[in-house]
Scaffold this active site. Sequence first.
Site, mmCIF file in Angstrom:
data_model
loop_
_atom_site.group_PDB
_atom_site.id
_atom_site.type_symbol
_atom_site.label_atom_id
_atom_site.label_comp_id
_atom_site.label_asym_id
_atom_site.label_seq_id
_atom_site.Cartn_x
_atom_site.Cartn_y
_atom_site.Cartn_z
ATOM 1 N N ALA A 94 18.426 -5.486 6.240
ATOM 2 C CA ALA A 94 17.637 -4.646 5.316
ATOM 3 C C ALA A 94 17.450 -3.214 5.793
ATOM 4 O O ALA A 94 17.354 -2.931 6.984
ATOM 5 C CB ALA A 94 16.259 -5.253 5.063
ATOM 6 N N GLY A 95 17.426 -2.339 4.822
ATOM 7 C CA GLY A 95 17.073 -0.946 5.068
ATOM 8 C C GLY A 95 18.236 -0.014 5.298
ATOM 9 O O GLY A 95 18.041 1.202 5.359
ATOM 10 N N LYS A 121 18.083 -18.030 4.873
ATOM 11 C CA LYS A 121 17.488 -16.747 5.249
ATOM 12 C C LYS A 121 16.019 -16.831 4.866
ATOM 13 O O LYS A 121 15.678 -16.846 3.681
ATOM 14 C CB LYS A 121 18.184 -15.591 4.524
ATOM 15 C CG LYS A 121 17.532 -14.243 4.777
ATOM 16 C CD LYS A 121 18.188 -13.125 3.971
ATOM 17 C CE LYS A 121 17.292 -11.894 3.994
ATOM 18 N NZ LYS A 121 17.843 -10.798 3.178
ATOM 19 N N ASN A 177 22.694 -5.071 1.034
ATOM 20 C CA ASN A 177 22.955 -5.336 -0.374
ATOM 21 C C ASN A 177 22.899 -4.050 -1.193
ATOM 22 O O ASN A 177 23.894 -3.560 -1.719
ATOM 23 C CB ASN A 177 21.950 -6.366 -0.898
ATOM 24 C CG ASN A 177 22.264 -6.884 -2.294
ATOM 25 O OD1 ASN A 177 21.815 -7.951 -2.672
ATOM 26 N ND2 ASN A 177 23.044 -6.188 -3.099
ATOM 27 N N THR A 178 21.705 -3.454 -1.266
ATOM 28 C CA THR A 178 21.501 -2.333 -2.182
ATOM 29 C C THR A 178 22.449 -1.164 -1.901
ATOM 30 O O THR A 178 22.946 -0.522 -2.830
ATOM 31 C CB THR A 178 20.043 -1.846 -2.093
ATOM 32 O OG1 THR A 178 19.177 -2.969 -2.209
ATOM 33 C CG2 THR A 178 19.725 -0.873 -3.217
ATOM 34 N N GLY A 235 15.705 -2.242 0.612
ATOM 35 C CA GLY A 235 16.022 -1.378 -0.520
ATOM 36 C C GLY A 235 15.758 0.096 -0.308
ATOM 37 O O GLY A 235 15.937 0.888 -1.232
#
Lengths: 256, 65
Positions: free
Chosen positions: A184-185, A96, A206-207, A157
């Site tokens: 992301a996001g 990645k 992830n977050t 994040g």
Amino acid sequence: MPVFYGTEVASPLMLGTAQYPSPAVLAEAFRRSGAGVATVSVRREAGGERAGQDFWRLIAGLGVRVLPNTAGCHSVREAITTARMARELFETDWIKLEVIGNTDTLQPDPFGLVEAARLLVAEGFKVFPYMTEDLVLADRLLQAGCEVLMPWGAPIGTGLGLLNPYGLRSLRAHFPDVPMVIDAGLGLPSQAAAAMEMGFDAVLLNTAVAKAGEPAAMAEGFAKALEAGRLARGAGPMPPRDMAAPSTPVMGKAFL
Amino acid sequence: MKITVNGETRETASKTLGALLLELGHGDARVATAVNEAFVPAAARDGLHLAAGDRVEIVTPRQGG
């Protein structure tokens, strides 16, 4: 299920491994999500603590494919050295690729990204570029040899979701045969469902899971949302319209 | 000689990167290395001779998103 560089993965959910309250919570989140890919990174080993070895055993036990990242790299040289180290550590040529151009937004540096992708593809890497939804950037990355694209939904994040649906739809429509992952996001399963309804092949997050009150439950929620979105996309959604149209037949209505 | 390992200056008697890893207790660990910002594959560690001022990076698998 999505196919990346000729390899079919078990789920459209790609899950990060950072920020969980404990290794046990991480493992439970992966179990309930059914994620087929885990993102990982390389970092300095602090004075003999062997945390890296413990983490490696944990990841190996998950039974998922690993996707190392070049998170935190701000230059082409840094990203390439990190990718080379990651390939040796994780024994995979998947990477990645992150080349960050702005510290506040963690927005990719498009110029560095294309250059690093070109060099890494030449070395045999299978590059998953973390990118904006820019069409021209996508074209350049494909020319550089990328066979997968990973446009952001929003800055890493933030949990803001799909900030530019127009741009993402446009990207999807221009390159219909390229596997694409929203990376992301994302903050909520409904946003992941929307990504799949748009025709994206997978999401990487992830977050949103790791920082949820109950990470494992949130992971399962994302998995179910992805399945709902995938089914909806395949089922052929109705075209939206501005004027109302009665769903109950007008014919046969009683005169009252 | 003085070298830098993961950002910290230290004294070492090790002449090669391979010897340095043994000295630091990474002999059997899953690590990857770079010297002066250039990747050094595992097979090349014993042949890489260290010089004063070298910057060594030793990394391991870690959490990531």
